[in-house]
Design a protein around this motif. Structure first.
Motif, PDB file in Angstrom:
ATOM      1  N   ASN A   1       0.925  -1.109  -0.079  1.00  0.00           N
ATOM      2  CA  ASN A   1       0.115  -0.057   0.252  1.00  0.00           C
ATOM      3  C   ASN A   1       1.015   1.197   0.006  1.00  0.00           C
ATOM      4  N   GLN A   2       0.691   2.081  -0.705  1.00  0.00           N
ATOM      5  CA  GLN A   2       1.481   3.367  -0.963  1.00  0.00           C
ATOM      6  C   GLN A   2       1.098   4.269   0.016  1.00  0.00           C
ATOM      7  N   LEU A   3       1.992   4.678   0.925  1.00  0.00           N
ATOM      8  CA  LEU A   3       2.022   5.864   1.736  1.00  0.00           C
ATOM      9  C   LEU A   3       2.304   7.059   1.040  1.00  0.00           C
ATOM     10  N   ASP A   4       1.339   7.703   0.236  1.00  0.00           N
ATOM     11  CA  ASP A   4       1.746   8.737  -0.403  1.00  0.00           C
ATOM     12  C   ASP A   4       0.820  10.093  -0.103  1.00  0.00           C
ATOM     13  N   ASP A   5       0.009   9.740   1.268  1.00  0.00           N
ATOM     14  CA  ASP A   5      -0.694  11.042   1.424  1.00  0.00           C
ATOM     15  C   ASP A   5      -0.711  10.866   2.938  1.00  0.00           C
ATOM     16  N   LEU A   6      -0.983  12.103   3.808  1.00  0.00           N
ATOM     17  CA  LEU A   6      -1.051  11.969   5.287  1.00  0.00           C
ATOM     18  C   LEU A   6      -2.337  11.236   5.670  1.00  0.00           C
ATOM     19  N   LYS A   7      -3.269  11.081   4.989  1.00  0.00           N
ATOM     20  CA  LYS A   7      -4.449  10.457   5.447  1.00  0.00           C
ATOM     21  C   LYS A   7      -4.193   8.904   5.414  1.00  0.00           C
ATOM     22  N   VAL A   8      -3.215   8.453   4.597  1.00  0.00           N
ATOM     23  CA  VAL A   8      -3.137   6.997   4.376  1.00  0.00           C
ATOM     24  C   VAL A   8      -2.587   6.740   5.924  1.00  0.00           C
ATOM     25  N   ILE A   9      -1.804   7.365   6.629  1.00  0.00           N
ATOM     26  CA  ILE A   9      -1.092   6.837   8.018  1.00  0.00           C
ATOM     27  C   ILE A   9      -2.643   6.598   8.697  1.00  0.00           C
ATOM     28  N   ASP A  10      -3.535   7.603   8.910  1.00  0.00           N
ATOM     29  CA  ASP A  10      -4.735   7.292   9.493  1.00  0.00           C
ATOM     30  C   ASP A  10      -5.345   5.820   8.982  1.00  0.00           C
ATOM     31  N   GLU A  11      -5.584   5.434   8.045  1.00  0.00           N
ATOM     32  CA  GLU A  11      -5.739   4.243   7.364  1.00  0.00           C
ATOM     33  C   GLU A  11      -5.182   3.092   7.745  1.00  0.00           C
TER      34      GLU A  11
ATOM     35  N   LEU B   1      -0.803  -9.626   7.680  1.00  0.00           N
ATOM     36  CA  LEU B   1       0.065  -8.437   7.743  1.00  0.00           C
ATOM     37  C   LEU B   1      -0.406  -7.465   6.793  1.00  0.00           C
ATOM     38  N   GLU B   2      -0.533  -6.269   6.988  1.00  0.00           N
ATOM     39  CA  GLU B   2      -0.822  -5.171   5.707  1.00  0.00           C
ATOM     40  C   GLU B   2       0.684  -4.363   5.743  1.00  0.00           C
ATOM     41  N   PRO B   3       1.106  -4.569   4.413  1.00  0.00           N
ATOM     42  CA  PRO B   3       2.359  -3.736   4.331  1.00  0.00           C
ATOM     43  C   PRO B   3       2.227  -2.247   3.517  1.00  0.00           C
ATOM     44  N   PHE B   4       2.894  -1.405   3.919  1.00  0.00           N
ATOM     45  CA  PHE B   4       2.654   0.178   3.602  1.00  0.00           C
ATOM     46  C   PHE B   4       3.966   0.424   3.345  1.00  0.00           C
ATOM     47  N   PHE B   5       4.330   1.066   2.131  1.00  0.00           N
ATOM     48  CA  PHE B   5       5.570   1.418   1.601  1.00  0.00           C
ATOM     49  C   PHE B   5       5.624   2.945   1.329  1.00  0.00           C
ATOM     50  N   LEU B   6       6.638   3.421   1.968  1.00  0.00           N
ATOM     51  CA  LEU B   6       6.866   5.082   1.979  1.00  0.00           C
ATOM     52  C   LEU B   6       8.175   5.243   1.160  1.00  0.00           C
ATOM     53  N   ASP B   7       8.104   5.967  -0.069  1.00  0.00           N
ATOM     54  CA  ASP B   7       9.296   6.665  -0.748  1.00  0.00           C
ATOM     55  C   ASP B   7       9.609   7.941  -0.006  1.00  0.00           C
ATOM     56  N   LEU B   8      10.424   8.174   0.845  1.00  0.00           N
ATOM     57  CA  LEU B   8      10.742   9.270   1.765  1.00  0.00           C
ATOM     58  C   LEU B   8      11.436  10.396   0.863  1.00  0.00           C
ATOM     59  N   ILE B   9      11.994   9.923  -0.119  1.00  0.00           N
ATOM     60  CA  ILE B   9      12.567  11.147  -1.218  1.00  0.00           C
ATOM     61  C   ILE B   9      11.422  12.047  -1.638  1.00  0.00           C
TER      62      ILE B   9
ATOM     63  N   ARG C   1       9.032  13.368   2.227  1.00  0.00           N
ATOM     64  CA  ARG C   1       9.583  13.497   3.584  1.00  0.00           C
ATOM     65  C   ARG C   1       8.442  13.768   4.630  1.00  0.00           C
ATOM     66  N   ASN C   2       7.559  14.611   4.236  1.00  0.00           N
ATOM     67  CA  ASN C   2       6.744  15.263   5.152  1.00  0.00           C
ATOM     68  C   ASN C   2       5.686  13.916   5.849  1.00  0.00           C
ATOM     69  N   ILE C   3       5.423  12.867   5.306  1.00  0.00           N
ATOM     70  CA  ILE C   3       4.773  11.774   5.628  1.00  0.00           C
ATOM     71  C   ILE C   3       5.861  11.003   6.764  1.00  0.00           C
ATOM     72  N   SER C   4       6.974  10.705   6.025  1.00  0.00           N
ATOM     73  CA  SER C   4       8.146  10.059   7.131  1.00  0.00           C
ATOM     74  C   SER C   4       8.128  11.137   8.385  1.00  0.00           C
ATOM     75  N   ASN C   5       8.274  12.457   8.508  1.00  0.00           N
ATOM     76  CA  ASN C   5       8.109  13.122   9.897  1.00  0.00           C
ATOM     77  C   ASN C   5       7.013  13.065  10.451  1.00  0.00           C
ATOM     78  N   GLU C   6       5.602  12.884   9.825  1.00  0.00           N
ATOM     79  CA  GLU C   6       4.466  12.470  10.556  1.00  0.00           C
ATOM     80  C   GLU C   6       4.554  11.189  11.477  1.00  0.00           C
ATOM     81  N   ILE C   7       5.195  10.150  10.681  1.00  0.00           N
ATOM     82  CA  ILE C   7       5.366   8.938  10.847  1.00  0.00           C
ATOM     83  C   ILE C   7       6.124   8.708  12.472  1.00  0.00           C
ATOM     84  N   ALA C   8       7.208   9.675  12.208  1.00  0.00           N
ATOM     85  CA  ALA C   8       8.132   9.807  13.393  1.00  0.00           C
ATOM     86  C   ALA C   8       7.673  10.403  14.783  1.00  0.00           C
ATOM     87  N   GLU C   9       6.860  11.374  14.044  1.00  0.00           N
ATOM     88  CA  GLU C   9       6.025  12.165  15.611  1.00  0.00           C
ATOM     89  C   GLU C   9       4.778  11.190  15.960  1.00  0.00           C
TER      90      GLU C   9
END
Length: 136
Positions: A30-40, A80-88, A91-99
């Motif tokens: 699943n692509q982590l390409d939007d902040l709302k996907v973190i909620d999902e 398991l449900e796998p999510f992939f983040l292209d942090l390049i 990066r904003n999503i990576s920062n949100e995950i860290a927080e």
């Protein structure tokens, strides 16, 4: 899941096949390409463990870790449900995950989320698909 969710194997996307030459990916990301996907992902983590794989396309160590992880991954979508983040590119999503999960940003990085909480994190050469057996 969001409408723009794309499932794929990163290795398959780059080269068209997985290591064995098959065209079917071992990991349906699943692509982590939007902040709302973190909620999902968090919502799904109450049903089954969710994995977040943070990858830097500019890093050879990250490429190696991803390829090895995908080659060794042997879990069904029921486990398991796998999510992939292209942090390049996200990066904003990576920062949100860290927080949100209170996990220091690393790349490459594998984070396991269960019931809305990060219960495991590994980075670089410590990323192994086999470790996920502990969480299914």
């Amino acid at each position: 899941m969001s409408e723009n969710k794309t499932k794929m194997s990163f290795f398959n996307k780059m080269f068209g096949t997985n290591e064995e030459g098959s065209s079917s990916p071992k990991v349906n990301w699943n692509q982590l390409d939007d902040l709302k996907v973190i909620d999902e992902a968090i919502a799904l983590s109450y049903e089954k463990p969710v994995i977040l794989f943070k990858h830097s396309s500019r890093c050879s160590i990250s490429r190696f870790a991803l390829k090895q992880f995908e080659n060794d991954y042997n879990f069904s979508s029921e486990q398991l449900e796998p999510f992939f983040l292209d942090l390049i590119n996200h990066r904003n999503i990576s920062n949100e995950i860290a927080e949100r999960f209170q996990v220091e940003h690393q790349s490459p990085q594998l984070i396991v989320v269960k019931e809305g909480v990060a219960i495991f994190s590994s980075t670089h050469s410590d990323i192994e698909a086999e470790i996920l057996n502990k969480f299914v």
